[in-house]
Design an enzyme around this catalytic site. Structure first.
Site, PDB file in Angstrom:
ATOM      1  N   ARG A 152       0.915  -1.097   0.113  1.00  0.00           N
ATOM      2  CA  ARG A 152       0.124   0.001   0.066  1.00  0.00           C
ATOM      3  C   ARG A 152       0.960   1.169   0.063  1.00  0.00           C
ATOM      4  O   ARG A 152       1.759   1.379   1.025  1.00  0.00           O
ATOM      5  CB  ARG A 152      -1.012   0.155   1.314  1.00  0.00           C
ATOM      6  N   HIS A 198      -3.009  11.169   0.634  1.00  0.00           N
ATOM      7  CA  HIS A 198      -2.519  10.922   2.111  1.00  0.00           C
ATOM      8  C   HIS A 198      -2.044  12.152   2.561  1.00  0.00           C
ATOM      9  O   HIS A 198      -1.012  12.174   2.868  1.00  0.00           O
ATOM     10  CB  HIS A 198      -1.631   9.688   2.179  1.00  0.00           C
ATOM     11  N   GLU A 245      -7.638   8.421   5.875  1.00  0.00           N
ATOM     12  CA  GLU A 245      -8.174   9.034   7.533  1.00  0.00           C
ATOM     13  C   GLU A 245      -8.620  10.515   7.363  1.00  0.00           C
ATOM     14  O   GLU A 245      -7.904  11.241   7.743  1.00  0.00           O
ATOM     15  CB  GLU A 245      -6.896   8.941   8.369  1.00  0.00           C
ATOM     16  N   ASN A 384      -8.066   1.731   9.326  1.00  0.00           N
ATOM     17  CA  ASN A 384      -6.841   1.843   9.934  1.00  0.00           C
ATOM     18  C   ASN A 384      -7.267   1.917  11.305  1.00  0.00           C
ATOM     19  O   ASN A 384      -8.037   2.874  11.792  1.00  0.00           O
ATOM     20  CB  ASN A 384      -6.186   3.379   9.628  1.00  0.00           C
ATOM     21  N   TYR A 386      -5.262   1.464  15.576  1.00  0.00           N
ATOM     22  CA  TYR A 386      -4.116   1.344  16.415  1.00  0.00           C
ATOM     23  C   TYR A 386      -4.179   1.169  17.800  1.00  0.00           C
ATOM     24  O   TYR A 386      -3.529   0.741  18.441  1.00  0.00           O
ATOM     25  CB  TYR A 386      -3.094   2.850  16.309  1.00  0.00           C
ATOM     26  N   GLU A 455      -4.096  -0.518   7.732  1.00  0.00           N
ATOM     27  CA  GLU A 455      -2.973   0.262   8.489  1.00  0.00           C
ATOM     28  C   GLU A 455      -3.291  -0.524  10.065  1.00  0.00           C
ATOM     29  O   GLU A 455      -4.371  -0.191  10.479  1.00  0.00           O
ATOM     30  CB  GLU A 455      -2.838   1.777   8.737  1.00  0.00           C
TER      31      GLU A 455
HETATM   32  C1  PNW Z   1      -2.024   7.395  10.796  1.00  0.00           C
HETATM   33  N1  PNW Z   1      -2.972  10.603  16.122  1.00  0.00           N
HETATM   34  O1  PNW Z   1      -1.874   8.562  11.252  1.00  0.00           O
HETATM   35  C2  PNW Z   1      -1.647   7.682   9.341  1.00  0.00           C
HETATM   36  O2  PNW Z   1      -2.342   7.122   8.261  1.00  0.00           O
HETATM   37  C3  PNW Z   1      -0.067   7.233   8.960  1.00  0.00           C
HETATM   38  O3  PNW Z   1       0.228   8.222   7.974  1.00  0.00           O
HETATM   39  C4  PNW Z   1       0.851   7.484  10.299  1.00  0.00           C
HETATM   40  O4  PNW Z   1       2.141   7.425   9.953  1.00  0.00           O
HETATM   41  C5  PNW Z   1       0.307   6.396  11.210  1.00  0.00           C
HETATM   42  O5  PNW Z   1      -1.041   6.485  11.368  1.00  0.00           O
HETATM   43  C6  PNW Z   1       1.014   6.410  12.463  1.00  0.00           C
HETATM   44  O6  PNW Z   1       0.666   7.471  13.332  1.00  0.00           O
HETATM   45  C7  PNW Z   1      -2.138   9.149  12.592  1.00  0.00           C
HETATM   46  O7  PNW Z   1      -2.300  11.630  16.435  1.00  0.00           O
HETATM   47  C8  PNW Z   1      -1.478  10.156  12.944  1.00  0.00           C
HETATM   48  O8  PNW Z   1      -3.939  10.316  16.859  1.00  0.00           O
HETATM   49  C9  PNW Z   1      -1.672  10.836  14.345  1.00  0.00           C
HETATM   50  C10 PNW Z   1      -2.875  10.059  14.760  1.00  0.00           C
HETATM   51  C11 PNW Z   1      -3.510   9.042  14.269  1.00  0.00           C
HETATM   52  C12 PNW Z   1      -3.179   8.564  13.195  1.00  0.00           C
END
Ligand code: PNW
Length: 552
Positions: A152, A198, A245, A384, A386, A455
């Site tokens: 990706r 992006h 996102e 995505n 996390y 992601e």
């Molecule tokens: C995502 N937050 O971003 C993005 O899609 C990527 O580009 C990035 O590198 C990856 O997650 C890791 O951070 C985020 O501050 C960036 O909550 C910041 C946040 C969440 C997602």
């Protein structure tokens, strides 16, 4: 540890057959009661067990309770992903390419933002990043060595149309670069999975009409850019994501102001911006632009090119902070302000009621024609994810600059136990069970869509200060992937239709406002020499999928 309450229901249906007799059929279905389960760490695991399970570079994380998630039910060695499951690694143009002033690339809002003092924590930028613009062969060889099925990546709009607009010229050198990348991937047997946007908006469009804030102009320019991309690459690219996102582009870019273009009501951060309206406007423009691009793909290209198109939304699970009805409702509201903000219009036809109620006319409305264009504008659900938050109801009336549904978010239980080990990123706590719950919630709300995980990954505490040897043995990240891939497998066993998994990220890269010092890569990158070295996590992810995927 989270318990899923299992309820088995048996329903009997009696019908009259043609000869007048009766016939009874019984159907048994099992549901896991997810939303009503309150996650409390129930067992303290002995410290030596924890140390065996997980080694962290930061000893303070060796708190038994924070590793409770490792005692989730483990799916085990017999699990298999289907033969067509796409797994691989993800990246984005501004985070890896570098070469920002080469071969006609136009400036973007991120070039500008990084040049503004105080915006990026270590004062770095994507100006050189991983130098991937010059390293197509090397990066694809790395992917091939990992044995991935798919990669990706994203297109930099301003390499393809340097000024961005619908009457601005196309840059053949930009097209040539992505042709090189796509052809090299295909020659290596790797499926390209491409994102159109992006976050690196051509700066000219921000200067011309305030970029995402202009819901008339922006969707038209994006539509033309999308058409150029489908025309140029659609013969070979069959998996498309319009936006990455939109939550981040809108809330971080126009609400909290910590991402480009940095607009916010917080005057300590930025001279212009209005958090009470701009994020909602930016989100609205993205939805309209997304829908127009999908319409172009479907009417002009899909029949001949035969690909699939969607958007990818980010969301982190919201677990009720307590068992109270108020906190349970707050957790749903938080999810609605996070993901349903975009997913409801696309899959159900309009913004959620909770947003309309809290935001009133600060939330733009769709015309009937727009609603029809947006509804159904995704061939699958891109996700995505996390982390997870504990969500408590907030009693007071919502503030004008509230973006989350009037809730209080926690990263520790009321007894003080953290929800999970913290990564380097302040917002990222390792909570695999949250991903399983989120996947089930989305599956249920959007009527069982195909979900492509685009992601998932983590930063490692203090990683940038470790010796190279320590850094390459990234057991914290290995354990993150162990936990989250187990959660993905559990969700698949729950019946959620998960079709892909992309680890974020292939390479250590430019982590936006956190600069180059926060690393998310499964491959170490030396930002001076651009040398790439696989970390233990790359070997883990790759051997996991090799061992658990049915061969074609
Ligand atoms: C995502 N937050 O971003 C993005 O899609 C990527 O580009 C990035 O590198 C990856 O997650 C890791 O951070 C985020 O501050 C960036 O909550 C910041 C946040 C969440 C997602």
């Amino acid at each position: 540890m989270v318990n899923y309450k299992k309820t088995t229901t048996t329903t009997s249906t009696t019908i009259k057959t043609a000869d007048g007799a009766t016939k009874t059929t019984t159907k048994t279905s099992t549901v896991y009661d997810r939303l009503r389960t309150f996650a409390t760490p129930e067992s303290a695991i002995p410290l030596d067990t924890v140390n065996r399970l997980m080694t962290s570079p930061r000893k303070q994380y060796a708190d038994a309770n924070t590793y409770a998630h490792l005692l989730e039910p483990q799916v085990g060695p017999s699990f298999k992903y289907p033969a067509d499951f796409l797994w691989g690694f993800a990246t984005a143009s501004y985070q890896i390419e570098g070469a920002v002033a080469e071969e006609g690339r136009g400036r973007t809002i991120w070039d500008e933002f990084c040049d503004t003092p105080g915006k990026v924590i270590d004062a770095t930028s994507g100006a050189t990043a991983c130098d991937s613009f010059h390293r197509v062969t090397e990066d694809v060889a790395l992917l091939k060595a990992y044995g991935v099925k798919a990669y990706r990546f994203s297109f930099a709009w301003s390499r393809i149309i340097p000024l961005g607009g619908r009457d601005d010229p196309v840059n053949p050198l930009g097209i040539a670069y992505y042709n090189r990348l796509i052809d090299t991937l295909l020659a290596a047997g790797i499926t390209p999975f491409a994102t159109l946007y992006h976050w690196d908006l051509p700066l000219a469009l921000a200067e011309r009409y305030n970029g995402l804030l202009n819901s008339e102009e922006f969707p038209k320019d994006f539509e033309r850019y999308a058409r150029v991309v489908f025309q140029s690459f659609g013969d070979r690219v069959k998996h498309w994501l319009t936006f990455n996102e939109p939550y981040c582009s809108s809330k971080l870019g126009y609400g909290w102001g910590n991402h480009a273009p940095g607009r916010t009501s917080d005057r300590a951060k930025n001279p212009v911006g209005d958090t009470s309206v701009e994020p909602w406007r930016a989100g609205h423009s993205i939805l309209l632009a997304h829908a127009r691009a999908v319409n172009v793909y479907r009417t002009e290209f899909q029949a001949t090119q035969g690909g699939k198109i969607a958007i990818t939304l980010n969301c982190d699970w919201g677990e009720p902070y307590s068992d109270s009805e108020e906190d349970k409702a707050a957790a749903v509201r938080y999810l609605e302000f996070y993901v349903a903000w975009f997913a409801d219009p696309i899959f159900l036809g309009d913004y959620p009621e909770s947003l309309k109620k809290q935001l009133g006319n600060r939330l733009p409305a769709f015309s009937e024609e727009e609603k029809a264009l947006v509804k159904g504008s995704a061939d699958f659900f891109g996700l995505n994810s996390y982390t997870t938050r504990l969500v408590e109801n907030r009693d007071a009336a919502p503030e004008l600059d509230d973006l989350d549904g009037n809730v209080i978010q926690h990263t520790a239980y009321s007894n003080g136990t953290p929800i999970g080990p913290r990564a380097e990123s302040v917002w990222l706590f390792v909570v695999p069970w949250g991903l399983r719950k989120l996947l089930n919630w989305l599956d249920n709300r959007y009527d069982h869509p195909d979900i492509f995980l685009t992601e998932n990954g983590c930063s490692v505490p203090n990683e940038n200060n470790l010796t190279k040897e320590e850094l390459l043995n990234d057991q914290f990240r290995v354990n993150f992937y162990k936990g989250y891939l187990n959660a993905v497998q559990l969700a698949i066993n729950d019946g959620v239709k998960i079709k892909s998994y992309f680890a974020w990220s292939l390479l250590d890269n430019f982590e936006w406002a956190d600069g180059l010092q926060t690393r998310f890569g499964c491959t170490y990158v030396d930002f001076d020499t651009f040398e790439r070295i696989p970390k233990a996590s790359a070997r883990f992810v790759s051997s996991h999928f090799k061992a658990h995927t049915i061969e074609e």
